[in-house]
Enzyme design. Sequence first.
Site, mmCIF file in Angstrom:
data_model
loop_
_atom_site.group_PDB
_atom_site.id
_atom_site.type_symbol
_atom_site.label_atom_id
_atom_site.label_comp_id
_atom_site.label_asym_id
_atom_site.label_seq_id
_atom_site.Cartn_x
_atom_site.Cartn_y
_atom_site.Cartn_z
ATOM 1 N N GLY A 85 0.788 -1.222 0.000
ATOM 2 C CA GLY A 85 0.000 0.000 0.000
ATOM 3 C C GLY A 85 0.818 1.269 0.000
ATOM 4 O O GLY A 85 0.270 2.359 0.182
ATOM 5 N N CYS A 86 2.128 1.149 -0.189
ATOM 6 C CA CYS A 86 2.995 2.320 -0.189
ATOM 7 C C CYS A 86 2.941 2.995 -1.556
ATOM 8 O O CYS A 86 3.332 2.393 -2.565
ATOM 9 C CB CYS A 86 4.426 1.912 0.157
ATOM 10 N N HIS A 92 10.773 5.894 3.454
ATOM 11 C CA HIS A 92 10.128 6.666 4.517
ATOM 12 C C HIS A 92 9.284 5.757 5.406
ATOM 13 O O HIS A 92 8.948 4.633 5.043
ATOM 14 C CB HIS A 92 9.235 7.759 3.920
ATOM 15 N N HIS A 222 8.934 -3.920 21.359
ATOM 16 C CA HIS A 222 9.400 -4.821 20.318
ATOM 17 C C HIS A 222 8.998 -4.283 18.951
ATOM 18 O O HIS A 222 8.114 -3.434 18.841
ATOM 19 C CB HIS A 222 8.823 -6.229 20.511
#
Length: 228
Positions: A85-86, A92, A222
Site C-alpha cells: 500500500g505504499c 520513509h 518490540h
Amino acid sequence: INDFSALLPDSPIMEQEDGLLRAESETGICKVVCFSPDHSLTLPLMEVNDIMKVVQLWKKEYADLGKKPEINYVQIFENKGAIMGCSNPHPHGQIWSQRSIPTEVAKKTQFQKAYWEQHGKSLLGDYLKQELDLGTRILFENEHFVSLVPYWAVWPYEVMIIPKKHLQHIGQLSSEEEEAFARIIKQQTIQYDNLFQTSFPYSSGIHQAPTDGEEHREWHFHMSFYPP
C-alpha cells in the site's frame, strides 16, 4: 530527516451508538519520516549510522508527541513496497499519534500486565530467555537485541526484534543500544532482500508503552515485521 503533516488537533470528540453499531471520532497527529535524501535507498541499503539517525528521530518524536496530554499512543511504522500500500517509493516511514489506544496494543497491555502482577517480571523477557535457550527460531543476535520468528507467528517469514533489556519504550535506549538496534534492523532487512532476491516489501511497526500517563512497568517494547 523528517517531513510531517498534522491533523487538526481541535477536531470535535464525538461518539455515536445505535444498537450494535458504534462510531467514535479520533484526534491526533500524523507524521511522515524520510529515512534518507537519497531516493534510491531503503533500510537494508543504508549505513548503520544513518539508520541510527532514524532511530534517534523515532525516540525524539515518541517523547515529544507522548508529552501532549491529548496523545495516548505513538505508533511508529513503515509500509515498504507498492504491494503493502505504499504509494511513494522514497524511503520513509510514518508516525501516528492518537487519543485512543489501538486494540492490539490494549490486548498486549492487558496480558503483559497480568504476567507482571503475577510474576513481577517481563512476559516478553521470559519468553526471550526461553527462545534463546532453544535456539531454533533465532535469526540474529547482538549484545542488546535479538531477531527471531515468534512462536505464535501468523504469517510466513514474520519476524520480531526484541531488546534483551526490559525497556518499556524506545525513549529508554542508550546511545549504544540505538546503534545495536540500527544494526539488527539492517541485518534483518538485508536477510529479507537476499532470501527473496528483491527489494522485499513488508509492514513493520514498533509496539511500546502507551503515553497515557500510566507507568506501564509491564511493557517490553518490540518491533514486528509482517511480509505480504
